[in-house]
Design a protein around this motif. Structure first.
Motif, PDB file in Angstrom:
ATOM      1  N   GLY A 196       3.031  10.139  -9.885  1.00  0.00           N
ATOM      2  CA  GLY A 196       2.249  10.463 -11.066  1.00  0.00           C
ATOM      3  C   GLY A 196       1.700  11.870 -11.032  1.00  0.00           C
ATOM      4  N   LYS A 197       1.400  12.392  -9.852  1.00  0.00           N
ATOM      5  CA  LYS A 197       0.874  13.748  -9.730  1.00  0.00           C
ATOM      6  C   LYS A 197       1.924  14.782 -10.107  1.00  0.00           C
ATOM      7  CE  LYS A 197      -2.522  12.767  -6.187  1.00  0.00           C
ATOM      8  NZ  LYS A 197      -2.953  13.014  -4.814  1.00  0.00           N
ATOM      9  N   PHE A 198       3.200  14.469  -9.878  1.00  0.00           N
ATOM     10  CA  PHE A 198       4.264  15.427 -10.151  1.00  0.00           C
ATOM     11  C   PHE A 198       4.920  15.203 -11.511  1.00  0.00           C
ATOM     12  CE2 PHE A 198       4.023  15.249  -5.516  1.00  0.00           C
ATOM     13  CZ  PHE A 198       3.727  16.583  -5.274  1.00  0.00           C
ATOM     14  N   ARG A 199       4.454  14.210 -12.236  1.00  0.00           N
ATOM     15  CA  ARG A 199       5.058  13.897 -13.520  1.00  0.00           C
ATOM     16  C   ARG A 199       4.743  14.977 -14.557  1.00  0.00           C
ATOM     17  NH1 ARG A 199       4.980   7.937 -15.065  1.00  0.00           N
ATOM     18  NH2 ARG A 199       6.392   8.085 -13.341  1.00  0.00           N
ATOM     19  N   HIS A 200       3.499  15.431 -14.607  1.00  0.00           N
ATOM     20  CA  HIS A 200       3.102  16.463 -15.561  1.00  0.00           C
ATOM     21  C   HIS A 200       2.956  17.788 -14.835  1.00  0.00           C
ATOM     22  CE1 HIS A 200       2.277  13.569 -18.711  1.00  0.00           C
ATOM     23  NE2 HIS A 200       1.637  12.845 -17.842  1.00  0.00           N
ATOM     24  N   ALA A 230       0.835  -1.206   0.000  1.00  0.00           N
ATOM     25  CA  ALA A 230       0.000   0.000   0.000  1.00  0.00           C
ATOM     26  C   ALA A 230       0.870   1.255   0.000  1.00  0.00           C
ATOM     27  CB  ALA A 230      -0.920  -0.009   1.217  1.00  0.00           C
ATOM     28  N   GLU A 231       1.968   1.227   0.765  1.00  0.00           N
ATOM     29  CA  GLU A 231       2.878   2.379   0.795  1.00  0.00           C
ATOM     30  C   GLU A 231       3.526   2.597  -0.563  1.00  0.00           C
ATOM     31  OE1 GLU A 231       5.556   1.428   3.955  1.00  0.00           O
ATOM     32  OE2 GLU A 231       4.063   1.807   5.510  1.00  0.00           O
ATOM     33  N   LEU A 232       3.893   1.509  -1.235  1.00  0.00           N
ATOM     34  CA  LEU A 232       4.484   1.624  -2.568  1.00  0.00           C
ATOM     35  C   LEU A 232       3.472   2.195  -3.560  1.00  0.00           C
ATOM     36  CD1 LEU A 232       6.468  -1.725  -2.771  1.00  0.00           C
ATOM     37  CD2 LEU A 232       7.403   0.586  -2.628  1.00  0.00           C
ATOM     38  N   ARG A 233       2.218   1.729  -3.483  1.00  0.00           N
ATOM     39  CA  ARG A 233       1.172   2.254  -4.368  1.00  0.00           C
ATOM     40  C   ARG A 233       0.972   3.742  -4.158  1.00  0.00           C
ATOM     41  NH1 ARG A 233      -1.426  -2.434  -3.415  1.00  0.00           N
ATOM     42  NH2 ARG A 233      -2.651  -1.557  -1.735  1.00  0.00           N
ATOM     43  N   GLU A 234       0.975   4.178  -2.889  1.00  0.00           N
ATOM     44  CA  GLU A 234       0.823   5.599  -2.590  1.00  0.00           C
ATOM     45  C   GLU A 234       1.968   6.397  -3.193  1.00  0.00           C
ATOM     46  OE1 GLU A 234       0.353   6.439   1.571  1.00  0.00           O
ATOM     47  OE2 GLU A 234      -1.266   4.992   1.781  1.00  0.00           O
ATOM     48  N   GLY A 235       3.178   5.873  -3.112  1.00  0.00           N
ATOM     49  CA  GLY A 235       4.337   6.561  -3.679  1.00  0.00           C
ATOM     50  C   GLY A 235       4.221   6.690  -5.185  1.00  0.00           C
ATOM     51  N   VAL A 236       3.740   5.657  -5.851  1.00  0.00           N
ATOM     52  CA  VAL A 236       3.573   5.709  -7.306  1.00  0.00           C
ATOM     53  C   VAL A 236       2.495   6.715  -7.672  1.00  0.00           C
ATOM     54  CG1 VAL A 236       2.788   4.372  -9.304  1.00  0.00           C
ATOM     55  CG2 VAL A 236       4.428   3.384  -7.713  1.00  0.00           C
TER      56      VAL A 236
END
Length: 132
Positions: A73-77, A63-69
């Motif tokens: 993604g929010k900061f990618r664009h 779950a922590e890894l999913r949150e990090g991904v």
């Protein structure tokens, strides 16, 4: 996507399967609870990992890894754009490098060759690289 079975139900079914009597199979326990046997096997494997009896990534770590991904993604664009920042466009360079290498490998004799391919010879009739 919500899970089809509540966590408490999963824990109960796993507990019953672990404490089943002799001669009772996991398939029978699964059928009694109305779940597929493979689903119960997966729940038991996940419970073993979460309990620390088997190696693997625990549910909490996952779950922590999913949150990090998701955060990544929010900061990618940049806000308000669909474009990636220029520094992140590495795919273009890789594709250009592959095309350049293919061109070099299929070039006729006497034209530029990539360094490191000194033992290769090109046939004059086809212009295709032939290895000795």
């Amino acid at each position: 996507m919500p899970k089809p079975y509540p966590e408490e139900f999963r824990e109960d079914v796993v507990r019953v399967a672990r404490n089943r009597g002799p001669g009772v199979t996991v398939e029978q326990v699964a059928a009694d609870f109305g779940v597929h046997a493979m689903t119960l096997w997966k729940w038991m494997r996940r419970a073993d990992i979460d309990d620390g009896t088997k190696p693997g990534t625990t549910s909490q770590e996952s779950a922590e890894l999913r949150e990090g991904v998701e955060l990544q993604g929010k900061f990618r664009h940049p806000p308000g754009t669909d474009e990636l920042p220029t520094a992140r466009r590495g795919g273009d360079n890789a594709a250009q490098g592959a095309v350049s290498l293919a061109r070099d490998l299929n070039s006729p004799v006497g034209s530029r060759r990539p360094s490191g391919i000194h033992t290769a010879a090109t046939t004059k009739s086809t212009g295709i690289l032939a290895m000795p």
